[in-house]
Design a protein around this motif. Structure first.
Motif, PDB file in Angstrom:
ATOM      1  N   ASN A 305       0.811  -1.222   0.000  1.00  0.00           N
ATOM      2  CA  ASN A 305       0.000   0.000   0.000  1.00  0.00           C
ATOM      3  C   ASN A 305       0.841   1.268   0.000  1.00  0.00           C
ATOM      4  OD1 ASN A 305      -2.389  -1.543   0.128  1.00  0.00           O
ATOM      5  ND2 ASN A 305      -2.209  -1.699   2.358  1.00  0.00           N
ATOM      6  N   GLN A 306       2.127   1.142  -0.267  1.00  0.00           N
ATOM      7  CA  GLN A 306       3.006   2.312  -0.237  1.00  0.00           C
ATOM      8  C   GLN A 306       3.759   2.415  -1.558  1.00  0.00           C
ATOM      9  OE1 GLN A 306       5.329   3.007   3.312  1.00  0.00           O
ATOM     10  NE2 GLN A 306       4.118   1.521   4.465  1.00  0.00           N
ATOM     11  N   THR A 307       4.011   3.652  -1.968  1.00  0.00           N
ATOM     12  CA  THR A 307       4.767   3.938  -3.180  1.00  0.00           C
ATOM     13  C   THR A 307       5.922   4.856  -2.825  1.00  0.00           C
ATOM     14  OG1 THR A 307       2.793   3.705  -4.561  1.00  0.00           O
ATOM     15  CG2 THR A 307       4.682   4.849  -5.517  1.00  0.00           C
ATOM     16  N   PHE A 308       7.105   4.525  -3.312  1.00  0.00           N
ATOM     17  CA  PHE A 308       8.302   5.305  -3.032  1.00  0.00           C
ATOM     18  C   PHE A 308       8.785   5.947  -4.325  1.00  0.00           C
ATOM     19  CE2 PHE A 308       7.922   1.966   0.046  1.00  0.00           C
ATOM     20  CZ  PHE A 308       8.279   2.542   1.250  1.00  0.00           C
ATOM     21  N   THR A 309       9.426   7.080  -4.194  1.00  0.00           N
ATOM     22  CA  THR A 309       9.934   7.823  -5.350  1.00  0.00           C
ATOM     23  C   THR A 309      11.447   7.740  -5.378  1.00  0.00           C
ATOM     24  OG1 THR A 309       8.081   9.365  -5.277  1.00  0.00           O
ATOM     25  CG2 THR A 309      10.021  10.045  -6.527  1.00  0.00           C
ATOM     26  N   GLY A 310      11.986   7.295  -6.508  1.00  0.00           N
ATOM     27  CA  GLY A 310      13.426   7.199  -6.693  1.00  0.00           C
ATOM     28  C   GLY A 310      13.877   8.038  -7.878  1.00  0.00           C
ATOM     29  N   GLN A 311      15.155   7.942  -8.178  1.00  0.00           N
ATOM     30  CA  GLN A 311      15.726   8.729  -9.272  1.00  0.00           C
ATOM     31  C   GLN A 311      16.772   7.895  -9.999  1.00  0.00           C
ATOM     32  OE1 GLN A 311      18.210  12.214  -8.313  1.00  0.00           O
ATOM     33  NE2 GLN A 311      16.909  13.403  -9.680  1.00  0.00           N
ATOM     34  N   VAL A 312      16.721   7.940 -11.328  1.00  0.00           N
ATOM     35  CA  VAL A 312      17.693   7.225 -12.146  1.00  0.00           C
ATOM     36  C   VAL A 312      19.052   7.919 -12.014  1.00  0.00           C
ATOM     37  CG1 VAL A 312      18.320   6.473 -14.469  1.00  0.00           C
ATOM     38  CG2 VAL A 312      15.918   6.449 -13.755  1.00  0.00           C
ATOM     39  N   THR A 313      20.058   7.169 -11.566  1.00  0.00           N
ATOM     40  CA  THR A 313      21.385   7.761 -11.354  1.00  0.00           C
ATOM     41  C   THR A 313      22.415   7.265 -12.359  1.00  0.00           C
ATOM     42  OG1 THR A 313      21.899   6.010  -9.741  1.00  0.00           O
ATOM     43  CG2 THR A 313      21.011   8.089  -8.899  1.00  0.00           C
ATOM     44  N   ARG A 314      22.173   6.110 -12.971  1.00  0.00           N
ATOM     45  CA  ARG A 314      23.195   5.580 -13.875  1.00  0.00           C
ATOM     46  C   ARG A 314      22.541   4.696 -14.929  1.00  0.00           C
ATOM     47  NH1 ARG A 314      27.929   3.092 -10.687  1.00  0.00           N
ATOM     48  NH2 ARG A 314      28.016   5.286 -10.094  1.00  0.00           N
ATOM     49  N   ILE A 315      22.974   4.866 -16.169  1.00  0.00           N
ATOM     50  CA  ILE A 315      22.539   4.022 -17.289  1.00  0.00           C
ATOM     51  C   ILE A 315      23.794   3.399 -17.878  1.00  0.00           C
ATOM     52  CG2 ILE A 315      21.379   3.933 -19.524  1.00  0.00           C
ATOM     53  CD1 ILE A 315      19.796   6.395 -18.704  1.00  0.00           C
ATOM     54  N   ALA A 316      23.846   2.084 -17.887  1.00  0.00           N
ATOM     55  CA  ALA A 316      25.039   1.402 -18.381  1.00  0.00           C
ATOM     56  C   ALA A 316      25.257   1.715 -19.858  1.00  0.00           C
ATOM     57  CB  ALA A 316      24.927  -0.103 -18.181  1.00  0.00           C
ATOM     58  N   PRO A 317      26.516   1.890 -20.278  1.00  0.00           N
ATOM     59  CA  PRO A 317      26.769   2.213 -21.688  1.00  0.00           C
ATOM     60  C   PRO A 317      26.663   1.013 -22.612  1.00  0.00           C
ATOM     61  CG  PRO A 317      28.835   2.093 -20.478  1.00  0.00           C
ATOM     62  CD  PRO A 317      27.741   1.911 -19.461  1.00  0.00           C
ATOM     63  N   THR A 318      26.597  -0.192 -22.068  1.00  0.00           N
ATOM     64  CA  THR A 318      26.524  -1.393 -22.898  1.00  0.00           C
ATOM     65  C   THR A 318      25.327  -2.226 -22.485  1.00  0.00           C
ATOM     66  OG1 THR A 318      28.008  -2.584 -21.388  1.00  0.00           O
ATOM     67  CG2 THR A 318      29.019  -1.453 -23.261  1.00  0.00           C
ATOM     68  N   ALA A 319      24.797  -2.975 -23.442  1.00  0.00           N
ATOM     69  CA  ALA A 319      23.661  -3.856 -23.195  1.00  0.00           C
ATOM     70  C   ALA A 319      24.108  -5.312 -23.248  1.00  0.00           C
ATOM     71  CB  ALA A 319      22.556  -3.604 -24.228  1.00  0.00           C
ATOM     72  N   ASP A 320      23.320  -6.154 -22.623  1.00  0.00           N
ATOM     73  CA  ASP A 320      23.576  -7.592 -22.679  1.00  0.00           C
ATOM     74  C   ASP A 320      23.379  -8.054 -24.121  1.00  0.00           C
ATOM     75  OD1 ASP A 320      23.801 -10.277 -22.327  1.00  0.00           O
ATOM     76  OD2 ASP A 320      21.836 -10.535 -21.391  1.00  0.00           O
ATOM     77  N   PRO A 321      24.413  -8.610 -24.777  1.00  0.00           N
ATOM     78  CA  PRO A 321      24.256  -8.982 -26.189  1.00  0.00           C
ATOM     79  C   PRO A 321      23.246 -10.093 -26.421  1.00  0.00           C
ATOM     80  CG  PRO A 321      26.347  -9.787 -25.305  1.00  0.00           C
ATOM     81  CD  PRO A 321      25.750  -8.903 -24.264  1.00  0.00           C
ATOM     82  N   ALA A 322      22.929 -10.871 -25.399  1.00  0.00           N
ATOM     83  CA  ALA A 322      21.978 -11.965 -25.584  1.00  0.00           C
ATOM     84  C   ALA A 322      20.531 -11.464 -25.486  1.00  0.00           C
ATOM     85  CB  ALA A 322      22.235 -13.065 -24.552  1.00  0.00           C
ATOM     86  N   GLY A 323      20.211 -10.788 -24.385  1.00  0.00           N
ATOM     87  CA  GLY A 323      18.841 -10.335 -24.186  1.00  0.00           C
ATOM     88  C   GLY A 323      18.586  -8.907 -24.582  1.00  0.00           C
ATOM     89  N   ARG A 324      19.615  -8.166 -25.020  1.00  0.00           N
ATOM     90  CA  ARG A 324      19.480  -6.747 -25.386  1.00  0.00           C
ATOM     91  C   ARG A 324      18.895  -5.943 -24.228  1.00  0.00           C
ATOM     92  NH1 ARG A 324      23.029  -7.224 -29.317  1.00  0.00           N
ATOM     93  NH2 ARG A 324      22.397  -8.755 -30.878  1.00  0.00           N
ATOM     94  N   LEU A 325      19.375  -6.224 -23.020  1.00  0.00           N
ATOM     95  CA  LEU A 325      18.916  -5.524 -21.830  1.00  0.00           C
ATOM     96  C   LEU A 325      20.015  -4.607 -21.314  1.00  0.00           C
ATOM     97  CD1 LEU A 325      17.149  -8.463 -19.962  1.00  0.00           C
ATOM     98  CD2 LEU A 325      16.095  -6.722 -21.410  1.00  0.00           C
ATOM     99  N   VAL A 326      19.603  -3.409 -20.892  1.00  0.00           N
ATOM    100  CA  VAL A 326      20.545  -2.388 -20.428  1.00  0.00           C
ATOM    101  C   VAL A 326      20.383  -2.226 -18.913  1.00  0.00           C
ATOM    102  CG1 VAL A 326      21.289   0.006 -20.634  1.00  0.00           C
ATOM    103  CG2 VAL A 326      20.395  -1.206 -22.636  1.00  0.00           C
ATOM    104  N   PRO A 327      21.446  -2.395 -18.126  1.00  0.00           N
ATOM    105  CA  PRO A 327      21.337  -2.204 -16.672  1.00  0.00           C
ATOM    106  C   PRO A 327      21.089  -0.738 -16.321  1.00  0.00           C
ATOM    107  CG  PRO A 327      23.266  -3.538 -17.236  1.00  0.00           C
ATOM    108  CD  PRO A 327      22.761  -2.942 -18.520  1.00  0.00           C
ATOM    109  N   ILE A 328      20.110  -0.525 -15.456  1.00  0.00           N
ATOM    110  CA  ILE A 328      19.749   0.811 -14.969  1.00  0.00           C
ATOM    111  C   ILE A 328      19.876   0.799 -13.450  1.00  0.00           C
ATOM    112  CG2 ILE A 328      17.982   2.598 -14.887  1.00  0.00           C
ATOM    113  CD1 ILE A 328      18.973   2.069 -17.683  1.00  0.00           C
ATOM    114  N   GLU A 329      20.455   1.871 -12.893  1.00  0.00           N
ATOM    115  CA  GLU A 329      20.630   1.983 -11.442  1.00  0.00           C
ATOM    116  C   GLU A 329      19.798   3.145 -10.927  1.00  0.00           C
ATOM    117  OE1 GLU A 329      24.338   3.228  -8.744  1.00  0.00           O
ATOM    118  OE2 GLU A 329      24.651   1.336  -9.825  1.00  0.00           O
ATOM    119  N   ILE A 330      19.060   2.898  -9.830  1.00  0.00           N
ATOM    120  CA  ILE A 330      18.128   3.877  -9.277  1.00  0.00           C
ATOM    121  C   ILE A 330      18.454   4.085  -7.805  1.00  0.00           C
ATOM    122  CG2 ILE A 330      15.700   4.344  -8.756  1.00  0.00           C
ATOM    123  CD1 ILE A 330      15.119   2.430 -11.188  1.00  0.00           C
TER     124      ILE A 330
END
Length: 436
Positions: A305-330
Protein backbone atom coordinates in the motif's frame (compact mmCIF):
# COMPACT_ATOMS: atom_id res chain seq x y z
CA UNK A 1 -72.96 -35.80 -81.00
CA UNK A 2 -74.04 -32.57 -79.42
CA UNK A 3 -72.18 -33.35 -76.15
CA UNK A 4 -68.99 -34.00 -78.02
CA UNK A 5 -69.20 -30.67 -79.82
CA UNK A 6 -69.67 -28.83 -76.53
CA UNK A 7 -66.61 -30.44 -74.95
CA UNK A 8 -64.48 -29.52 -77.96
CA UNK A 9 -65.59 -25.89 -77.82
CA UNK A 10 -64.79 -25.67 -74.12
CA UNK A 11 -61.29 -27.10 -74.69
CA UNK A 12 -60.59 -24.61 -77.46
CA UNK A 13 -61.72 -21.78 -75.19
CA UNK A 14 -59.50 -22.92 -72.27
CA UNK A 15 -56.41 -23.16 -74.50
CA UNK A 16 -57.00 -19.66 -75.78
CA UNK A 17 -57.09 -18.37 -72.20
CA UNK A 18 -53.78 -20.04 -71.33
CA UNK A 19 -52.05 -18.57 -74.39
CA UNK A 20 -53.32 -15.11 -73.49
CA UNK A 21 -52.02 -15.37 -69.89
CA UNK A 22 -48.51 -16.44 -71.06
CA UNK A 23 -48.39 -13.62 -73.59
CA UNK A 24 -49.39 -11.08 -70.95
CA UNK A 25 -46.56 -12.28 -68.60
CA UNK A 26 -43.95 -11.94 -71.35
CA UNK A 27 -45.05 -8.41 -72.17
CA UNK A 28 -44.94 -7.29 -68.51
CA UNK A 29 -41.43 -8.75 -68.03
CA UNK A 30 -40.09 -6.89 -71.05
CA UNK A 31 -41.55 -3.60 -69.84
CA UNK A 32 -39.99 -4.09 -66.34
CA UNK A 33 -36.52 -4.73 -67.80
CA UNK A 34 -36.79 -1.64 -69.96
CA UNK A 35 -37.72 0.61 -67.00
CA UNK A 36 -34.93 -0.80 -64.77
CA UNK A 37 -32.31 -0.31 -67.49
CA UNK A 38 -33.28 3.33 -67.91
CA UNK A 39 -33.07 3.89 -64.17
CA UNK A 40 -29.53 2.42 -63.91
CA UNK A 41 -28.44 4.49 -66.93
CA UNK A 42 -29.71 7.72 -65.38
CA UNK A 43 -27.94 6.85 -62.07
CA UNK A 44 -24.61 6.16 -63.82
CA UNK A 45 -24.84 9.41 -65.74
CA UNK A 46 -25.50 11.32 -62.51
CA UNK A 47 -22.54 9.67 -60.78
CA UNK A 48 -20.32 10.40 -63.76
CA UNK A 49 -21.31 14.07 -63.69
CA UNK A 50 -20.66 14.32 -59.93
CA UNK A 51 -17.22 12.57 -59.90
CA UNK A 52 -15.80 11.66 -63.30
CA UNK A 53 -13.94 8.39 -63.52
CA UNK A 54 -15.26 6.86 -60.27
CA UNK A 55 -17.13 4.05 -61.95
CA UNK A 56 -20.78 3.12 -61.91
CA UNK A 57 -20.88 1.47 -58.47
CA UNK A 58 -20.19 4.54 -56.23
CA UNK A 59 -22.59 7.36 -55.47
CA UNK A 60 -22.68 10.43 -53.18
CA UNK A 61 -19.75 12.40 -51.59
CA UNK A 62 -16.92 10.64 -49.75
CA UNK A 63 -17.39 11.20 -46.03
CA UNK A 64 -14.28 11.15 -43.84
CA UNK A 65 -13.68 11.33 -40.11
CA UNK A 66 -10.76 13.63 -39.31
CA UNK A 67 -8.65 14.67 -36.34
CA UNK A 68 -5.98 17.28 -35.57
CA UNK A 69 -2.39 16.09 -35.08
CA UNK A 70 -0.95 16.71 -31.60
CA UNK A 71 2.11 15.73 -29.68
CA UNK A 72 1.67 13.07 -27.04
CA UNK A 73 2.86 9.80 -25.53
CA UNK A 74 1.57 6.32 -26.21
CA UNK A 75 1.07 3.31 -24.02
CA UNK A 76 1.28 3.00 -20.26
CA UNK A 77 4.37 3.83 -18.19
CA UNK A 78 7.24 1.38 -18.44
CA UNK A 79 7.32 -1.13 -15.58
CA UNK A 80 10.28 -3.37 -14.74
CA UNK A 81 11.21 -5.47 -11.74
CA UNK A 82 14.50 -5.40 -9.88
CA UNK A 83 15.92 -5.93 -6.42
CA UNK A 84 17.19 -3.65 -3.68
CA UNK A 85 20.69 -3.49 -2.29
CA UNK A 86 22.54 -1.08 0.00
CA UNK A 87 23.94 2.02 -1.60
CA UNK A 88 27.26 1.14 0.06
CA UNK A 89 28.15 -2.40 1.09
CA UNK A 90 31.39 -3.56 2.71
CA UNK A 91 32.69 -6.95 3.79
CA UNK A 92 34.74 -6.60 6.98
CA UNK A 93 37.75 -8.95 6.78
CA UNK A 94 40.40 -9.80 9.33
CA UNK A 95 43.80 -8.21 8.72
CA UNK A 96 45.51 -10.40 11.27
CA UNK A 97 45.50 -14.02 12.37
CA UNK A 98 44.50 -15.36 15.75
CA UNK A 99 41.58 -16.59 17.77
CA UNK A 100 38.44 -14.48 17.79
CA UNK A 101 37.89 -13.55 21.41
CA UNK A 102 34.68 -11.52 21.05
CA UNK A 103 32.16 -10.26 18.51
CA UNK A 104 29.78 -7.63 19.87
CA UNK A 105 27.20 -7.38 17.03
CA UNK A 106 24.85 -9.68 15.16
CA UNK A 107 22.73 -9.54 12.01
CA UNK A 108 20.40 -6.54 12.01
CA UNK A 109 22.35 -4.51 14.54
CA UNK A 110 23.13 -0.89 13.73
CA UNK A 111 26.77 0.18 13.77
CA UNK A 112 28.58 3.51 13.61
CA UNK A 113 31.72 4.30 11.66
CA UNK A 114 34.75 3.66 13.89
CA UNK A 115 32.79 1.51 16.35
CA UNK A 116 34.68 -1.42 17.89
CA UNK A 117 32.96 -4.65 16.81
CA UNK A 118 35.28 -7.48 17.87
CA UNK A 119 38.66 -8.49 19.30
CA UNK A 120 41.28 -11.06 18.21
CA UNK A 121 43.87 -12.64 20.51
CA UNK A 122 46.81 -10.17 20.56
CA UNK A 123 49.28 -11.81 22.95
CA UNK A 124 51.81 -12.80 20.28
CA UNK A 125 51.66 -9.43 18.60
CA UNK A 126 52.09 -7.62 21.90
CA UNK A 127 55.22 -9.70 22.57
CA UNK A 128 56.54 -8.85 19.13
CA UNK A 129 55.98 -5.15 19.77
CA UNK A 130 57.94 -5.30 23.03
CA UNK A 131 60.82 -7.11 21.33
CA UNK A 132 61.03 -4.57 18.56
CA UNK A 133 60.86 -1.72 21.04
CA UNK A 134 63.77 -3.24 22.99
CA UNK A 135 65.81 -3.48 19.81
CA UNK A 136 65.00 0.14 19.06
CA UNK A 137 66.17 1.22 22.51
CA UNK A 138 69.48 -0.65 22.05
CA UNK A 139 70.15 1.08 18.77
CA UNK A 140 69.33 4.44 20.26
CA UNK A 141 71.96 3.74 22.93
CA UNK A 142 74.49 3.00 20.21
CA UNK A 143 73.74 6.37 18.66
CA UNK A 144 74.27 8.09 22.00
CA UNK A 145 77.59 6.35 22.47
CA UNK A 146 78.72 7.30 18.99
CA UNK A 147 77.85 10.91 19.65
CA UNK A 148 79.96 10.84 22.79
CA UNK A 149 82.91 9.58 20.77
CA UNK A 150 82.38 12.34 18.27
CA UNK A 151 82.46 14.88 21.06
CA UNK A 152 85.76 13.42 22.30
CA UNK A 153 87.20 13.56 18.78
CA UNK A 154 86.16 17.18 18.43
CA UNK A 155 87.96 17.96 21.69
CA UNK A 156 91.10 16.34 20.30
CA UNK A 157 90.74 18.48 17.18
CA UNK A 158 90.68 21.64 19.28
CA UNK A 159 93.75 20.51 21.21
CA UNK A 160 95.57 19.69 17.96
CA UNK A 161 94.65 23.06 16.56
CA UNK A 162 96.02 24.83 19.64
CA UNK A 163 99.23 22.82 19.45
CA UNK A 164 99.57 23.70 15.78
CA UNK A 165 99.17 27.38 16.51
CA UNK A 166 101.89 27.24 19.16
CA UNK A 167 104.21 25.28 16.90
CA UNK A 168 103.65 27.77 14.09
CA UNK A 169 104.50 30.69 16.34
CA UNK A 170 107.63 28.99 17.65
CA UNK A 171 108.80 28.10 14.16
CA UNK A 172 108.35 31.66 12.95
CA UNK A 173 110.14 33.13 15.95
CA UNK A 174 113.11 30.72 15.80
CA UNK A 175 113.45 31.18 12.06
CA UNK A 176 113.70 34.95 12.59
CA UNK A 177 116.43 34.46 15.23
CA UNK A 178 118.29 32.04 13.00
CA UNK A 179 118.19 34.58 10.18
CA UNK A 180 119.76 37.12 12.55
CA UNK A 181 122.42 34.60 13.59
CA UNK A 182 121.25 34.58 17.18
CA UNK A 183 120.62 30.83 17.18
CA UNK A 184 121.78 27.95 15.05
CA UNK A 185 119.81 27.18 11.88
CA UNK A 186 119.38 23.61 13.06
CA UNK A 187 117.24 24.80 15.95
CA UNK A 188 114.96 26.73 13.54
CA UNK A 189 114.58 23.65 11.32
CA UNK A 190 113.60 21.54 14.35
CA UNK A 191 110.84 24.05 15.11
CA UNK A 192 109.56 23.74 11.52
CA UNK A 193 109.42 19.96 11.91
CA UNK A 194 107.35 20.27 15.09
CA UNK A 195 104.98 22.61 13.22
CA UNK A 196 104.43 20.09 10.44
CA UNK A 197 103.84 17.36 13.05
CA UNK A 198 101.18 19.50 14.70
CA UNK A 199 99.47 20.05 11.33
CA UNK A 200 99.38 16.29 10.74
CA UNK A 201 97.89 15.68 14.17
CA UNK A 202 95.16 18.24 13.50
CA UNK A 203 94.23 16.61 10.18
CA UNK A 204 94.11 13.20 11.85
CA UNK A 205 91.81 14.46 14.60
CA UNK A 206 89.50 16.09 12.06
CA UNK A 207 89.34 12.89 10.02
CA UNK A 208 88.43 10.94 13.13
CA UNK A 209 85.56 13.35 13.77
CA UNK A 210 84.22 12.87 10.23
CA UNK A 211 84.46 9.06 10.54
CA UNK A 212 82.58 9.01 13.83
CA UNK A 213 79.93 11.39 12.41
CA UNK A 214 79.39 9.00 9.50
CA UNK A 215 79.02 6.17 12.00
CA UNK A 216 76.37 8.20 13.84
CA UNK A 217 74.49 8.75 10.55
CA UNK A 218 74.53 5.00 9.89
CA UNK A 219 73.33 4.27 13.42
CA UNK A 220 70.58 6.84 13.07
CA UNK A 221 69.38 5.19 9.87
CA UNK A 222 69.30 1.86 11.70
CA UNK A 223 67.31 3.52 14.47
CA UNK A 224 64.83 4.92 11.89
CA UNK A 225 64.47 1.48 10.30
CA UNK A 226 63.90 -0.11 13.68
CA UNK A 227 61.35 2.58 14.49
CA UNK A 228 59.47 1.65 11.29
CA UNK A 229 59.52 -2.00 12.38
CA UNK A 230 58.10 -1.00 15.77
CA UNK A 231 55.38 1.06 14.06
CA UNK A 232 54.47 -1.89 11.83
CA UNK A 233 54.27 -4.17 14.83
CA UNK A 234 52.01 -1.71 16.60
CA UNK A 235 49.89 -1.38 13.45
CA UNK A 236 49.49 -5.15 13.28
CA UNK A 237 48.48 -5.05 16.89
CA UNK A 238 45.67 -2.62 16.05
CA UNK A 239 44.45 -5.08 13.41
CA UNK A 240 43.37 -7.38 16.21
CA UNK A 241 40.58 -4.88 16.92
CA UNK A 242 37.68 -5.12 14.41
CA UNK A 243 36.33 -1.63 13.65
CA UNK A 244 33.31 -0.66 11.51
CA UNK A 245 34.35 1.22 8.34
CA UNK A 246 30.89 2.79 7.85
CA UNK A 247 27.62 3.69 9.50
CA UNK A 248 25.01 1.09 8.65
CA UNK A 249 23.56 -2.30 9.54
CA UNK A 250 25.06 -5.77 9.94
CA UNK A 251 23.81 -7.81 6.97
CA UNK A 252 25.68 -11.10 7.54
CA UNK A 253 27.87 -12.70 10.20
CA UNK A 254 30.38 -15.32 9.06
CA UNK A 255 32.24 -16.35 12.24
CA UNK A 256 31.68 -16.93 15.94
CA UNK A 257 33.83 -16.22 19.01
CA UNK A 258 36.41 -18.94 19.48
CA UNK A 259 37.02 -19.44 15.75
CA UNK A 260 40.58 -19.26 14.47
CA UNK A 261 40.74 -16.36 12.02
CA UNK A 262 43.16 -16.07 9.10
CA UNK A 263 44.20 -12.83 7.37
CA UNK A 264 41.63 -11.88 4.73
CA UNK A 265 38.89 -14.06 6.18
CA UNK A 266 35.34 -12.64 6.12
CA UNK A 267 33.96 -11.67 9.51
CA UNK A 268 30.94 -9.40 8.90
CA UNK A 269 29.05 -7.89 5.97
CA UNK A 270 27.89 -4.31 6.56
CA UNK A 271 25.61 -2.11 4.48
CA UNK A 272 24.41 1.47 4.52
CA UNK A 273 20.63 1.24 4.16
CA UNK A 274 19.91 4.96 4.53
CA UNK A 275 19.82 5.03 0.71
CA UNK A 276 19.01 1.95 -1.33
CA UNK A 277 20.10 1.09 -4.82
CA UNK A 278 17.65 -0.65 -7.19
CA UNK A 279 19.01 -2.38 -10.28
CA UNK A 280 16.72 -3.20 -13.22
CA UNK A 281 17.32 -4.50 -16.73
CA UNK A 282 15.54 -2.35 -19.35
CA UNK A 283 14.94 -3.47 -22.92
CA UNK A 284 16.86 -1.51 -25.54
CA UNK A 285 13.52 -0.72 -27.23
CA UNK A 286 12.44 1.28 -24.16
CA UNK A 287 15.80 2.94 -23.56
CA UNK A 288 14.57 6.13 -25.24
CA UNK A 289 12.08 6.58 -22.39
CA UNK A 290 14.78 6.54 -19.68
CA UNK A 291 17.03 9.48 -18.76
CA UNK A 292 19.54 10.13 -15.98
CA UNK A 293 17.81 12.12 -13.24
CA UNK A 294 14.36 10.85 -14.25
CA UNK A 295 11.88 10.24 -11.42
CA UNK A 296 10.48 6.73 -10.97
CA UNK A 297 7.80 5.18 -8.80
CA UNK A 298 8.79 2.06 -6.87
CA UNK A 299 6.47 -0.40 -5.16
CA UNK A 300 7.26 -3.47 -3.08
CA UNK A 301 5.28 -6.61 -2.48
CA UNK A 302 6.42 -6.37 1.14
CA UNK A 303 4.66 -2.97 1.45
CA UNK A 304 1.76 -3.21 -1.03
CA UNK A 305 0.00 0.00 0.00
CA UNK A 306 3.01 2.31 -0.24
CA UNK A 307 4.77 3.94 -3.18
CA UNK A 308 8.30 5.31 -3.03
CA UNK A 309 9.93 7.82 -5.35
CA UNK A 310 13.43 7.20 -6.69
CA UNK A 311 15.73 8.73 -9.27
CA UNK A 312 17.69 7.22 -12.15
CA UNK A 313 21.38 7.76 -11.35
CA UNK A 314 23.20 5.58 -13.87
CA UNK A 315 22.54 4.02 -17.29
CA UNK A 316 25.04 1.40 -18.38
CA UNK A 317 26.77 2.21 -21.69
CA UNK A 318 26.52 -1.39 -22.90
CA UNK A 319 23.66 -3.86 -23.20
CA UNK A 320 23.58 -7.59 -22.68
CA UNK A 321 24.26 -8.98 -26.19
CA UNK A 322 21.98 -11.97 -25.58
CA UNK A 323 18.84 -10.33 -24.19
CA UNK A 324 19.48 -6.75 -25.39
CA UNK A 325 18.92 -5.52 -21.83
CA UNK A 326 20.54 -2.39 -20.43
CA UNK A 327 21.34 -2.20 -16.67
CA UNK A 328 19.75 0.81 -14.97
CA UNK A 329 20.63 1.98 -11.44
CA UNK A 330 18.13 3.88 -9.28
CA UNK A 331 18.70 5.70 -5.98
CA UNK A 332 15.89 5.25 -3.46
CA UNK A 333 15.81 7.13 -0.11
CA UNK A 334 15.06 4.79 2.80
CA UNK A 335 13.93 6.84 5.82
CA UNK A 336 14.05 4.95 9.12
CA UNK A 337 15.55 1.95 7.30
CA UNK A 338 12.03 0.73 6.55
CA UNK A 339 13.20 -1.19 3.48
CA UNK A 340 15.83 -3.91 3.46
CA UNK A 341 18.22 -5.43 0.98
CA UNK A 342 17.15 -8.06 -1.54
CA UNK A 343 13.48 -7.01 -1.80
CA UNK A 344 11.55 -7.36 -5.06
CA UNK A 345 11.01 -3.85 -6.47
CA UNK A 346 8.51 -2.95 -9.19
CA UNK A 347 9.81 0.17 -10.90
CA UNK A 348 7.52 2.31 -13.05
CA UNK A 349 9.24 4.93 -15.18
CA UNK A 350 7.24 8.13 -15.54
CA UNK A 351 6.61 9.33 -19.06
CA UNK A 352 9.00 11.85 -20.52
CA UNK A 353 7.65 15.09 -21.98
CA UNK A 354 5.90 14.20 -25.27
CA UNK A 355 7.87 15.23 -28.33
CA UNK A 356 6.32 13.08 -31.09
CA UNK A 357 3.03 13.36 -32.97
CA UNK A 358 0.66 10.54 -31.98
CA UNK A 359 -2.19 9.33 -34.23
CA UNK A 360 -4.56 6.32 -34.24
CA UNK A 361 -3.18 3.28 -36.01
CA UNK A 362 -6.24 3.08 -38.28
CA UNK A 363 -5.28 6.46 -39.83
CA UNK A 364 -2.30 4.84 -41.61
CA UNK A 365 -2.74 4.28 -45.35
CA UNK A 366 -6.47 5.03 -45.53
CA UNK A 367 -7.34 4.03 -49.07
CA UNK A 368 -3.70 4.06 -50.23
CA UNK A 369 -2.37 1.30 -52.44
CA UNK A 370 1.13 1.26 -50.95
CA UNK A 371 3.13 -0.69 -48.40
CA UNK A 372 4.82 2.43 -46.99
CA UNK A 373 3.18 4.11 -43.97
CA UNK A 374 0.98 6.91 -45.33
CA UNK A 375 -1.45 9.40 -43.83
CA UNK A 376 -4.03 11.43 -45.80
CA UNK A 377 -3.79 15.11 -44.85
CA UNK A 378 -6.86 17.33 -45.31
CA UNK A 379 -6.40 20.72 -46.96
CA UNK A 380 -8.90 23.39 -47.97
CA UNK A 381 -8.78 24.47 -51.62
CA UNK A 382 -11.32 26.80 -53.24
CA UNK A 383 -13.84 26.32 -50.43
CA UNK A 384 -13.49 22.55 -50.85
CA UNK A 385 -11.78 19.97 -48.67
CA UNK A 386 -9.34 17.73 -50.48
CA UNK A 387 -6.93 15.05 -49.26
CA UNK A 388 -3.34 14.32 -50.17
CA UNK A 389 -1.30 11.26 -49.10
CA UNK A 390 1.86 11.92 -47.13
CA UNK A 391 4.49 9.32 -46.15
CA UNK A 392 5.34 9.19 -42.44
CA UNK A 393 8.06 7.58 -40.32
CA UNK A 394 6.96 5.49 -37.33
CA UNK A 395 8.82 5.57 -34.03
CA UNK A 396 6.57 3.41 -31.84
CA UNK A 397 3.34 1.50 -32.26
CA UNK A 398 1.57 0.48 -29.06
CA UNK A 399 -2.03 -0.59 -28.43
CA UNK A 400 -3.56 1.05 -31.49
CA UNK A 401 -1.54 4.27 -31.19
CA UNK A 402 1.34 5.29 -33.46
CA UNK A 403 4.08 7.80 -32.66
CA UNK A 404 5.51 9.57 -35.75
CA UNK A 405 8.94 11.11 -36.03
CA UNK A 406 8.38 12.76 -39.44
CA UNK A 407 5.61 13.32 -41.98
CA UNK A 408 2.92 15.03 -39.90
CA UNK A 409 3.16 18.31 -38.03
CA UNK A 410 1.16 19.32 -34.95
CA UNK A 411 -2.00 21.18 -35.91
CA UNK A 412 -2.47 19.51 -39.30
CA UNK A 413 -5.77 17.75 -39.94
CA UNK A 414 -5.64 14.13 -41.09
CA UNK A 415 -8.12 11.39 -42.03
CA UNK A 416 -8.87 8.68 -39.49
CA UNK A 417 -11.40 6.71 -41.58
CA UNK A 418 -13.52 7.13 -44.72
CA UNK A 419 -16.57 5.39 -46.19
CA UNK A 420 -14.75 4.71 -49.47
CA UNK A 421 -11.13 4.51 -50.68
CA UNK A 422 -9.32 7.81 -51.13
CA UNK A 423 -7.14 9.11 -53.94
CA UNK A 424 -4.78 12.12 -54.16
CA UNK A 425 -6.79 15.32 -54.63
CA UNK A 426 -10.07 13.64 -53.68
CA UNK A 427 -12.81 16.04 -52.62
CA UNK A 428 -14.20 14.94 -49.25
CA UNK A 429 -16.79 15.93 -46.69
CA UNK A 430 -16.09 15.74 -42.93
CA UNK A 431 -18.40 13.60 -40.84
CA UNK A 432 -20.07 14.71 -37.65
CA UNK A 433 -17.59 12.60 -35.68
CA UNK A 434 -14.63 14.68 -36.92
CA UNK A 435 -12.65 16.61 -34.33
CA UNK A 436 -13.55 20.29 -34.31
Amino acid sequence: MMATSQRFAMAVQSGAKRRYSLWSSLVMGALLLLVTGCAWQNRDQADARQSPGRGNREAGPIVVETAVARRGAIGEGLTYTGSTEPRQQVTLRSRSDGQLLSLAVDVGDSVQQGQRLGQLDAVLLQTAVRQEEAELAARQVEVSQARTLVADAQTQVEQARATLQQAQADADRLQSLADQGAIPQQQAELAQTQRRTAEQALRSAQEQVRTRQQAIAALERRVAAQQAIVNQAKQRLTHTVLVSPLTGVVLRRFVEPGDLIQPGQEVLQLGDLRTLKVRVQVSDRDLGQVRTGQSVQVQFDALPNQTFTGQVTRIAPTADPAGRLVPIEINLPNPNNKLGSGLLARVQFTRLAPTLVVIPEQALAVGADTDAPTVFVVTKTDAQLTVQPRPVQISQQVEGQVALTTGLNPGERFVIRSNRPLRPGQVVQMSLLSES
